[in-house]
Design an enzyme around this catalytic site. Structure first.
Site, PDB file in Angstrom:
ATOM      1  N   GLU A 161       4.107   4.282   5.865  1.00 32.17           N
ATOM      2  CA  GLU A 161       2.927   3.418   5.809  1.00 32.17           C
ATOM      3  C   GLU A 161       1.785   4.184   5.153  1.00 32.17           C
ATOM      4  O   GLU A 161       1.720   5.416   5.234  1.00 32.17           O
ATOM      5  CB  GLU A 161       2.605   2.978   7.254  1.00 32.17           C
ATOM      6  CG  GLU A 161       1.387   2.134   7.472  1.00 32.17           C
ATOM      7  CD  GLU A 161       1.359   0.793   6.761  1.00 32.17           C
ATOM      8  OE1 GLU A 161       1.483   0.775   5.526  1.00 32.17           O
ATOM      9  OE2 GLU A 161       1.123  -0.223   7.447  1.00 32.17           O
ATOM     10  N   ASP A 162       0.891   3.462   4.486  1.00 32.04           N
ATOM     11  CA  ASP A 162      -0.226   4.133   3.830  1.00 32.04           C
ATOM     12  C   ASP A 162      -1.254   4.638   4.847  1.00 32.04           C
ATOM     13  O   ASP A 162      -1.678   5.782   4.808  1.00 32.04           O
ATOM     14  CB  ASP A 162      -0.899   3.202   2.799  1.00 32.04           C
ATOM     15  CG  ASP A 162      -1.253   1.824   3.363  1.00 32.04           C
ATOM     16  OD1 ASP A 162      -1.062   1.569   4.575  1.00 32.04           O
ATOM     17  OD2 ASP A 162      -1.723   0.974   2.570  1.00 32.04           O
TER      18      ASP A 162
ATOM     19  N   ASP B 129      -5.687  -0.524  -1.742  1.00 26.74           N
ATOM     20  CA  ASP B 129      -6.492  -1.420  -2.572  1.00 26.74           C
ATOM     21  C   ASP B 129      -7.710  -1.963  -1.838  1.00 26.74           C
ATOM     22  O   ASP B 129      -7.848  -1.823  -0.624  1.00 26.74           O
ATOM     23  CB  ASP B 129      -5.640  -2.622  -3.009  1.00 26.74           C
ATOM     24  CG  ASP B 129      -5.446  -3.622  -1.873  1.00 26.74           C
ATOM     25  OD1 ASP B 129      -5.141  -3.169  -0.738  1.00 26.74           O
ATOM     26  OD2 ASP B 129      -5.622  -4.833  -2.083  1.00 26.74           O
TER      27      ASP B 129
ATOM     28  N   ARG C 193      -5.345   0.475  -6.708  1.00 32.73           N
ATOM     29  CA  ARG C 193      -4.080   1.083  -6.271  1.00 32.73           C
ATOM     30  C   ARG C 193      -3.645   2.192  -7.217  1.00 32.73           C
ATOM     31  O   ARG C 193      -2.923   3.101  -6.837  1.00 32.73           O
ATOM     32  CB  ARG C 193      -2.967   0.023  -6.218  1.00 32.73           C
ATOM     33  CG  ARG C 193      -3.152  -1.035  -5.142  1.00 32.73           C
ATOM     34  CD  ARG C 193      -1.849  -1.804  -4.960  1.00 32.73           C
ATOM     35  NE  ARG C 193      -2.029  -3.083  -4.296  1.00 32.73           N
ATOM     36  CZ  ARG C 193      -2.091  -3.263  -2.986  1.00 32.73           C
ATOM     37  NH1 ARG C 193      -2.005  -2.230  -2.175  1.00 32.73           N
ATOM     38  NH2 ARG C 193      -2.236  -4.470  -2.470  1.00 32.73           N
TER      39      ARG C 193
ATOM     40  N   LYS D 135      -6.794   6.727  11.031  1.00 33.99           N
ATOM     41  CA  LYS D 135      -8.194   6.634  11.493  1.00 33.99           C
ATOM     42  C   LYS D 135      -8.155   6.450  13.005  1.00 33.99           C
ATOM     43  O   LYS D 135      -8.220   5.313  13.494  1.00 33.99           O
ATOM     44  CB  LYS D 135      -8.867   5.406  10.893  1.00 33.99           C
ATOM     45  CG  LYS D 135      -9.123   5.433   9.411  1.00 33.99           C
ATOM     46  CD  LYS D 135      -9.950   4.196   9.049  1.00 33.99           C
ATOM     47  CE  LYS D 135      -9.734   3.730   7.657  1.00 33.99           C
ATOM     48  NZ  LYS D 135     -10.331   2.406   7.400  1.00 33.99           N
TER      49      LYS D 135
ATOM     50  N   ASP E 276      -4.752   2.152  11.096  1.00 32.84           N
ATOM     51  CA  ASP E 276      -6.161   1.877  11.391  1.00 32.84           C
ATOM     52  C   ASP E 276      -6.236   1.417  12.852  1.00 32.84           C
ATOM     53  O   ASP E 276      -6.274   2.234  13.763  1.00 32.84           O
ATOM     54  CB  ASP E 276      -6.608   0.819  10.375  1.00 32.84           C
ATOM     55  CG  ASP E 276      -8.072   0.472  10.424  1.00 32.84           C
ATOM     56  OD1 ASP E 276      -8.871   1.324  10.845  1.00 32.84           O
ATOM     57  OD2 ASP E 276      -8.442  -0.652  10.033  1.00 32.84           O
TER      58      ASP E 276
ATOM     59  N   PHE F  26     -13.671   3.140   4.702  1.00 31.85           N
ATOM     60  CA  PHE F  26     -12.721   2.326   3.960  1.00 31.85           C
ATOM     61  C   PHE F  26     -12.341   3.058   2.679  1.00 31.85           C
ATOM     62  O   PHE F  26     -13.198   3.332   1.836  1.00 31.85           O
ATOM     63  CB  PHE F  26     -13.288   0.945   3.645  1.00 31.85           C
ATOM     64  CG  PHE F  26     -12.220   0.000   3.174  1.00 31.85           C
ATOM     65  CD1 PHE F  26     -11.398  -0.639   4.088  1.00 31.85           C
ATOM     66  CD2 PHE F  26     -12.013  -0.228   1.817  1.00 31.85           C
ATOM     67  CE1 PHE F  26     -10.372  -1.492   3.665  1.00 31.85           C
ATOM     68  CE2 PHE F  26     -10.995  -1.075   1.386  1.00 31.85           C
ATOM     69  CZ  PHE F  26     -10.184  -1.706   2.314  1.00 31.85           C
TER      70      PHE F  26
ATOM     71  N   GLY G  18      -3.762   0.043  14.320  1.00 28.40           N
ATOM     72  CA  GLY G  18      -2.403   0.263  14.837  1.00 28.40           C
ATOM     73  C   GLY G  18      -1.637  -1.031  15.055  1.00 28.40           C
ATOM     74  O   GLY G  18      -0.447  -1.010  15.352  1.00 28.40           O
TER      75      GLY G  18
ATOM     76  N   THR H 254      -0.641  -3.415  12.944  1.00 33.42           N
ATOM     77  CA  THR H 254       0.449  -3.654  11.984  1.00 33.42           C
ATOM     78  C   THR H 254       1.671  -2.825  12.359  1.00 33.42           C
ATOM     79  O   THR H 254       2.793  -3.342  12.447  1.00 33.42           O
ATOM     80  CB  THR H 254       0.005  -3.273  10.546  1.00 33.42           C
ATOM     81  OG1 THR H 254      -1.221  -3.936  10.266  1.00 33.42           O
ATOM     82  CG2 THR H 254       1.052  -3.651   9.522  1.00 33.42           C
ATOM     83  N   LEU H 255       1.437  -1.538  12.601  1.00 35.29           N
ATOM     84  CA  LEU H 255       2.551  -0.649  12.928  1.00 35.29           C
ATOM     85  C   LEU H 255       3.202  -1.001  14.254  1.00 35.29           C
ATOM     86  O   LEU H 255       4.431  -0.974  14.376  1.00 35.29           O
ATOM     87  CB  LEU H 255       2.041   0.783  13.024  1.00 35.29           C
ATOM     88  CG  LEU H 255       2.320   1.692  11.854  1.00 35.29           C
ATOM     89  CD1 LEU H 255       1.871   3.096  12.192  1.00 35.29           C
ATOM     90  CD2 LEU H 255       3.799   1.680  11.492  1.00 35.29           C
TER      91      LEU H 255
ATOM     92  N   GLY I 196       0.779  -1.243   0.000  1.00 38.01           N
ATOM     93  CA  GLY I 196       0.000   0.000   0.000  1.00 38.01           C
ATOM     94  C   GLY I 196       0.804   1.283   0.000  1.00 38.01           C
ATOM     95  O   GLY I 196       0.350   2.292  -0.528  1.00 38.01           O
TER      96      GLY I 196
END
Ligand code: 5GP
Length: 174
Positions: free
Chosen positions: A96-97, A156, A162, A128, A100, A149, A102, A104-105, A42
Site C-alpha cells: 500500500e502507498d 495523487d 503520480r 501517518k 492514514d 497531505f 487505517g 482501507t487497510l 497509488g
C-alpha cells in the site's frame, strides 16, 4: 498556482525501498515464494520498485479500492477491481502507498484473510500514525510522517502528480 515542495527525495525513497525489500525477504525466509497484492492505483510505483528489491521468487497481483474523494476520507471502501488469482495457501504481502486512518487497510486485510492465505502481512511506504482511527497491523513501514497531505511516487490529488519521482507537499490551490 499549485506547487509541490519536495519532502522525500528520489534518493531517500530508493534507499528505504531497498531496505524494505530486504526486510520483506528476511521475514518471508529465503525459499518462500512471496505474492504481493498491490492496492491500485497509488501503490503501483512503490510495488514496481520494491518488487525488484525482494529477490527470489516474487509474484504480484492488484486490487483496486475506492475510499477517497479529493482530500477527505469518507471511510467508505469499495472493491472496484478484484484480484486475478487465488491467494489461498500463499505468503501474501499487501503493498500500500500510505496508511492514514487505517480504514482501507483494515477492510482489505479482513477481506483477504477470509481467502485463507498462509500468511498475510502488509508493507506501506508511508504511515501517518496521528490520523489512525483503527488499530491495523503494518509489519513493514517505509517512513512515518506527520499529518500532511503528500503526493508523488504514485500518490495523487485528483489523479495528478503520480509521476513525480519524489514525494512532495502540495502548496496552494489551482
Ligand atoms: P486510509 O483508509 O488509511 O485513511 O487511507 C488510505 C488511502 O487514502 C491511501 O491508500 C491513499 O490513497 C489515501 N491517502 C491518505 N493520505 C494521503 C495523502 O497524504 N496523500 C494522498 N495522495 N493520498 C492519501
Amino acid at each position: 498556482m499549485t506547487q509541490v515542495r519536495e519532502f522525500l527525495s528520489k534518493a531517500d525513497i530508493a534507499a528505504r525501498v531497498t531496505e524494505l525489500g530486504a526486510e520483506i525477504r528476511r521475514a518471508a525466509g529465503a525459499d518462500t515464494p512471496v505474492h504481493l497484492v498491490g492496492v491500485l492505483k497509488g501503490a503501483f510505483v512503490f510495488l514496481a520498485d520494491v518488487m525488484r528489491e525482494i529477490g527470489g521468487d516474487v509474484s504480484c497481483d492488484f486490487i483496486a479500492v475506492s475510499s477517497y474523494v479529493g482530500t477527505q476520507s469518507t471511510g467508505q471502501v469499495q472493491i472496484l477491481k478484484d484480484l486475478g488469482h487465488s491467494i489461498e495457501g500463499r505468503y501474501v504481502v499487501i503493498v500500500e502507498d500510505i496508511v492514514d486512518t487505517g480504514l482501507t487497510l483494515a477492510y482489505l486485510q479482513g477481506v483477504l484473510r477470509t481467502r485463507a492465505p498462509k500468511s498475510l502481512t502488509t508493507a506501506c511506504l508511508l504511515s501517518k500514525p496521528s490520523r489512525r482511527k483503527v488499530n491495523v497491523p503494518v509489519e513493514h513501514i517505509g517512513f512515518t510522517i506527520e499529518d500532511r497531505f503528500v503526493v508523488g511516487y504514485g500518490l495523487d490529488v485528483n489523479e495528478r502528480y503520480r509521476n513525480l519521482p519524489f514525494i512532495g507537499l502540495v502548496q496552494g490551490g489551482d
